[in-house]
Design an enzyme around this catalytic site. Structure first.
Site, mmCIF file in Angstrom:
data_model
loop_
_atom_site.group_PDB
_atom_site.id
_atom_site.type_symbol
_atom_site.label_atom_id
_atom_site.label_comp_id
_atom_site.label_asym_id
_atom_site.label_seq_id
_atom_site.Cartn_x
_atom_site.Cartn_y
_atom_site.Cartn_z
ATOM 1 N N ASP A 1 21.844 16.410 95.885
ATOM 2 C CA ASP A 1 22.613 16.698 94.855
ATOM 3 C C ASP A 1 21.829 16.721 93.629
ATOM 4 O O ASP A 1 21.656 15.821 92.721
ATOM 5 C CB ASP A 1 23.913 16.146 94.606
ATOM 6 C CG ASP A 1 24.629 16.614 93.583
ATOM 7 O OD1 ASP A 1 24.279 17.423 92.695
ATOM 8 O OD2 ASP A 1 26.100 15.918 93.188
ATOM 9 N N THR B 1 23.454 38.512 94.775
ATOM 10 C CA THR B 1 23.689 37.156 95.533
ATOM 11 C C THR B 1 25.105 36.710 95.230
ATOM 12 O O THR B 1 26.040 37.412 94.716
ATOM 13 C CB THR B 1 22.758 36.232 94.984
ATOM 14 O OG1 THR B 1 23.107 35.709 93.587
ATOM 15 C CG2 THR B 1 21.100 36.726 95.084
ATOM 16 N N GLY C 1 17.691 24.916 96.604
ATOM 17 C CA GLY C 1 18.683 25.896 96.747
ATOM 18 C C GLY C 1 18.270 27.137 97.808
ATOM 19 O O GLY C 1 18.353 28.195 97.260
ATOM 20 N N TYR D 1 22.260 30.909 79.558
ATOM 21 C CA TYR D 1 21.265 31.693 78.958
ATOM 22 C C TYR D 1 20.354 30.850 78.159
ATOM 23 O O TYR D 1 19.204 30.670 78.468
ATOM 24 C CB TYR D 1 21.829 32.795 77.722
ATOM 25 C CG TYR D 1 22.277 34.067 78.342
ATOM 26 C CD1 TYR D 1 21.443 35.270 77.941
ATOM 27 C CD2 TYR D 1 23.058 34.152 79.512
ATOM 28 C CE1 TYR D 1 21.754 36.513 78.708
ATOM 29 C CE2 TYR D 1 23.419 35.137 80.042
ATOM 30 C CZ TYR D 1 22.884 36.518 79.268
ATOM 31 O OH TYR D 1 23.299 37.611 79.939
ATOM 32 N N GLY E 1 21.150 33.694 98.950
ATOM 33 C CA GLY E 1 20.266 34.497 97.923
ATOM 34 C C GLY E 1 18.905 34.461 97.955
ATOM 35 O O GLY E 1 18.047 34.522 98.646
ATOM 36 N N SER F 1 15.286 33.767 84.621
ATOM 37 C CA SER F 1 16.056 34.875 84.266
ATOM 38 C C SER F 1 15.612 35.598 83.327
ATOM 39 O O SER F 1 14.932 34.868 82.373
ATOM 40 C CB SER F 1 17.624 34.482 84.233
ATOM 41 O OG SER F 1 18.328 35.589 84.044
#
Length: 252
Positions: free
Chosen positions: A54, A181, A7, A145, A11, A131
């Protein structure tokens, strides 16, 4: 030195690529967007390989590993991910499963495969981008989450196993709060709280990883929020979180 970043076309992932290239790392970039990876390949000052995959597909995760394993990667950054917003009863199941495949399954597979190689060599670094959401339940983004909680707790468990075995391999979780981002645009929500820059998140992520930290909170706002959570009952936290999440949709 060689780093693999998933990725990496925007960002935090793009910030990681720029920082590591500036430090002399050769790079392997993995994502679905070949065009953006080729553009980065031409802009960065070190050798950059690209692999179009992918990561929502288990077979592509294994294919990525098989393609690069022989190159003896020093650093793996599992950064690819996205969010799905809405009440759990309303969100599309297929979209959520696709998200969990990228955010959780791909991280699990790549961490395991590369960790086994790193342990055999007794050297290597893995940084999983989790996160601050991983510390909480998330009404209106419940699956996202929960997925980040999985990544965080998986990383913590692995880190302790490595410590107990005396391994020199290091594994850490980067846990930023809001970051400026395209994440929010993809989730079709408004960013309700001011975020930090991708550059800040990447700098602190690498600094914490190489310093031997397991959980990395990249800014004072996130550290303060994490500290404050300890003093609020779970019921109150959920009440507050719901209203913060609700505001993201109301301001679109």
């Amino acid at each position: 030195m060689l780093a693999l970043i998933t990725g990496a076309t925007g960002g935090i992932g793009c910030a990681f690529a720029r920082l590591l290239a500036a430090q002399g790392y050769d790079l392997i970039l993995a994502s679905r967007n070949t065009k953006k990876m080729r553009a980065m390949q031409h802009r960065l000052p070190t050798k950059v390989q690209i692999v179009t995959v992918d990561l929502s597909k288990e077979a592509d995760c294994h294919r990525l590993y098989d393609m690069v394993q022989a190159q003896k990667i020093d650093l793996l950054i599992n950064n690819a991910g996205f969010g799905v917003y809405g009440a759990f009863s309303d969100t599309a199941l297929e979209e959520e499963l696709n998200m969990l495949a990228v955010n959780v399954q791909a991280v699990h597979i790549l961490t395991k495969l590369f960790l086994q190689d790193f342990i055999q060599r007794d050297y290597g670094y893995i940084l999983n981008v989790a996160s601050s959401a991983g510390f909480l339940a998330g009404p209106l983004m419940a699956s996202y989450y929960a997925g980040k909680s999985y990544v965080l707790r998986l990383t913590e468990g692995i880190a302790q196993e490595l410590k107990e075995s005396g391994s020199r391999v290091r594994v850490a979780a980067l846990c930023p709060g809001p970051v400026n981002t395209a994440f929010h645009q993809r989730a079709n929500i408004h960013q309700a709280i001011k975020g930090i820059s991708p550059q800040c998140a990447a700098v602190e992520g690498l600094r914490g990883l190489f310093a031997g930290k397991t959980i990395i909170l990249p800014d004072l706002q996130t550290k303060a929020a994490r500290f404050g959570q300890r003093f609020l009952p779970e019921r109150m936290l959920l009440w507050v979180l719901y209203r913060i999440q609700k505001a993201k949709a109301q301001k679109q």
